[in-house]
Enzyme design. Structure first.
Site, PDB file in Angstrom:
ATOM      1  N   ASN A   8      46.549  45.371  35.311  1.00  0.00           N
ATOM      2  CA  ASN A   8      46.743  44.003  35.797  1.00  0.00           C
ATOM      3  C   ASN A   8      45.401  43.507  36.339  1.00  0.00           C
ATOM      4  O   ASN A   8      44.991  43.890  37.431  1.00  0.00           O
ATOM      5  CB  ASN A   8      47.810  44.000  36.901  1.00  0.00           C
ATOM      6  CG  ASN A   8      47.989  42.629  37.522  1.00  0.00           C
ATOM      7  OD1 ASN A   8      47.504  41.624  36.990  1.00  0.00           O
ATOM      8  ND2 ASN A   8      48.678  42.577  38.661  1.00  0.00           N
ATOM      9  N   LYS A  10      44.701  40.604  37.304  1.00  0.00           N
ATOM     10  CA  LYS A  10      44.871  39.497  38.263  1.00  0.00           C
ATOM     11  C   LYS A  10      43.927  38.342  37.898  1.00  0.00           C
ATOM     12  O   LYS A  10      43.666  38.141  36.716  1.00  0.00           O
ATOM     13  CB  LYS A  10      44.658  39.993  39.693  1.00  0.00           C
ATOM     14  CG  LYS A  10      45.486  41.237  39.986  1.00  0.00           C
ATOM     15  CD  LYS A  10      45.571  41.602  41.435  1.00  0.00           C
ATOM     16  CE  LYS A  10      46.385  42.882  41.578  1.00  0.00           C
ATOM     17  NZ  LYS A  10      46.717  43.201  42.941  1.00  0.00           N
ATOM     18  N   HIS A  92      55.629  39.661  40.672  1.00  0.00           N
ATOM     19  CA  HIS A  92      54.599  40.398  41.412  1.00  0.00           C
ATOM     20  C   HIS A  92      54.605  39.922  42.867  1.00  0.00           C
ATOM     21  O   HIS A  92      54.840  38.742  43.138  1.00  0.00           O
ATOM     22  CB  HIS A  92      53.226  40.162  40.775  1.00  0.00           C
ATOM     23  CG  HIS A  92      52.177  41.080  41.315  1.00  0.00           C
ATOM     24  ND1 HIS A  92      51.573  40.862  42.535  1.00  0.00           N
ATOM     25  CD2 HIS A  92      51.660  42.234  40.837  1.00  0.00           C
ATOM     26  CE1 HIS A  92      50.707  41.842  42.764  1.00  0.00           C
ATOM     27  NE2 HIS A  92      50.752  42.694  41.740  1.00  0.00           N
ATOM     28  N   GLU A  94      52.368  39.213  44.851  1.00  0.00           N
ATOM     29  CA  GLU A  94      51.454  38.099  45.155  1.00  0.00           C
ATOM     30  C   GLU A  94      52.103  36.765  44.797  1.00  0.00           C
ATOM     31  O   GLU A  94      51.829  35.747  45.420  1.00  0.00           O
ATOM     32  CB  GLU A  94      50.118  38.307  44.420  1.00  0.00           C
ATOM     33  CG  GLU A  94      49.297  39.409  45.089  1.00  0.00           C
ATOM     34  CD  GLU A  94      48.382  40.175  44.156  1.00  0.00           C
ATOM     35  OE1 GLU A  94      48.077  39.695  43.058  1.00  0.00           O
ATOM     36  OE2 GLU A  94      47.986  41.305  44.552  1.00  0.00           O
ATOM     37  N   GLU A 164      56.358  48.568  43.455  1.00  0.00           N
ATOM     38  CA  GLU A 164      55.048  48.377  44.070  1.00  0.00           C
ATOM     39  C   GLU A 164      55.212  48.069  45.558  1.00  0.00           C
ATOM     40  O   GLU A 164      55.451  46.900  45.930  1.00  0.00           O
ATOM     41  CB  GLU A 164      54.320  47.201  43.415  1.00  0.00           C
ATOM     42  CG  GLU A 164      54.043  47.389  41.945  1.00  0.00           C
ATOM     43  CD  GLU A 164      52.829  46.561  41.511  1.00  0.00           C
ATOM     44  OE1 GLU A 164      51.824  47.165  41.148  1.00  0.00           O
ATOM     45  OE2 GLU A 164      52.897  45.321  41.588  1.00  0.00           O
ATOM     46  N   GLY A 170      46.287  46.986  46.733  1.00  0.00           N
ATOM     47  CA  GLY A 170      44.922  46.596  47.071  1.00  0.00           C
ATOM     48  C   GLY A 170      44.436  47.106  48.415  1.00  0.00           C
ATOM     49  O   GLY A 170      43.411  46.650  48.924  1.00  0.00           O
ATOM     50  N   SER A 200      47.449  50.708  44.607  1.00  0.00           N
ATOM     51  CA  SER A 200      46.301  51.587  44.872  1.00  0.00           C
ATOM     52  C   SER A 200      46.262  52.832  43.987  1.00  0.00           C
ATOM     53  O   SER A 200      45.853  53.905  44.432  1.00  0.00           O
ATOM     54  CB  SER A 200      46.243  51.967  46.355  1.00  0.00           C
ATOM     55  OG  SER A 200      45.950  50.824  47.137  1.00  0.00           O
TER      56      SER A 200
HETATM   57  P1  PGA Z   1      46.053  47.617  43.030  1.00  0.00           P
HETATM   58  O1  PGA Z   1      47.031  46.463  42.503  1.00  0.00           O
HETATM   59  O2  PGA Z   1      46.051  48.708  42.015  1.00  0.00           O
HETATM   60  O3  PGA Z   1      44.719  46.940  43.156  1.00  0.00           O
HETATM   61  O4  PGA Z   1      46.600  48.076  44.332  1.00  0.00           O
HETATM   62  C1  PGA Z   1      48.241  46.772  41.887  1.00  0.00           C
HETATM   63  C2  PGA Z   1      49.004  45.518  41.600  1.00  0.00           C
HETATM   64  O5  PGA Z   1      48.945  44.569  42.376  1.00  0.00           O
HETATM   65  O6  PGA Z   1      49.680  45.390  40.585  1.00  0.00           O
END
Ligand code: PGA
Length: 237
Positions: A8, A10, A92, A94, A164, A170, A200
């Protein structure tokens, strides 16, 4: 069964990153050990399909909850299908937190995606507060309530489910392997699917996470922008 690795990107990446990934995967192509799904931003989807089609399934990071019409700035499931996407990330954290997407809104997107032959990668997970007060299972059940809908339930095999924990995204923090195991076993027993873990995931921890019982894959954000690392992960090195 091959494990699934989802990248991903983003709101990151550009044509040159795509080119680097292509060159890197070209050199290791026949060693790939997993199903790779690349989810770059909308603007790179067409190019990703053209250049990466041999190495990866292409997925979008979002889709409209409406089929077509007066929705300035939105991208429909049909448009994603037309450009060659076979997957779309929906729900997601976010989008849930920064764009106030509710469970109902997410459910509409899941239905629409399935109608247009896109396989939804549905994300769900608890906040740190909910984790600390041991509410994880309850929260996951409420986020997975869309499975009560028969039209979705009957197409469950076309959905990928990504657990997640929001506090792990992140942050460099991850649940322990025992905790990942516990949640994924709960999901398997309660809903009958093997989930994907995200939050992560990096080159140092991906193997142990992938080897955890009832984990079918990993969803990787930040680390997937590092071409050397994601290439190694894809060839299980
Ligand atoms: P990350 O993000 O691996 O940077 O923690 C995962 C995600 O948001 O899908």
């Amino acid at each position: 069964m091959k494990k699934i690795v989802i990248a991903n990107w983003k709101m990151n990446g550009d044509f040159s990153l795509l080119k680097s990934l292509q060159a890197s995967l070209l050199s290791v192509h026949d060693k790939s050990e997993c199903e790779f799904i690349l989810c770059p931003p909308f603007t790179l989807l067409g190019e990703a399909k053209k250049t990466m089609g041999d190495f990866a399934h292409i997925g979008a990071q979002n889709c409209s909850a409406f089929p077509s019409g007066a929705h300035t700035g939105e991208v429909s499931c049909k448009m994603l299908s037309d450009i060659g996407c076979s997957f779309v990330i929906i729900g997601h954290s976010e989008r849930r937190t920064k764009y106030s997407e509710s469970n109902d809104f997410i459910k509409s997107k899941i239905k629409l995606a399935l109608e247009y032959d896109l396989r939804p990668i549905v994300c769900f997970g608890e906040t740190l507060e909910q984790y600390k007060s041991c509410e994880t299972e309850e929260i996951l059940c409420s986020q997975l309530d869309f499975l009560q809908d028969d039209s979705i339930k009957s197409m469950m095999d076309n959905i990928l489910f990504a657990y997640e924990p929001i506090w792990a995204i992140g942050t460099g923090l991850t649940p322990t392997l025992d905790e990942i195991h516990k949640v994924h076993s709960f999901l398997y027993k309660k809903f009958g699917f093997m989930g994907i873990y995200g939050g992560s995931v990096n080159h140092d921890n991906y193997k142990s996470i992938l080897n955890t019982e009832n984990v079918s894959g990993v969803l990787i954000g930040g680390e997937s922008l590092k071409i050397d690392k994601i290439t190694k992960i894809l060839i299980n090195e």
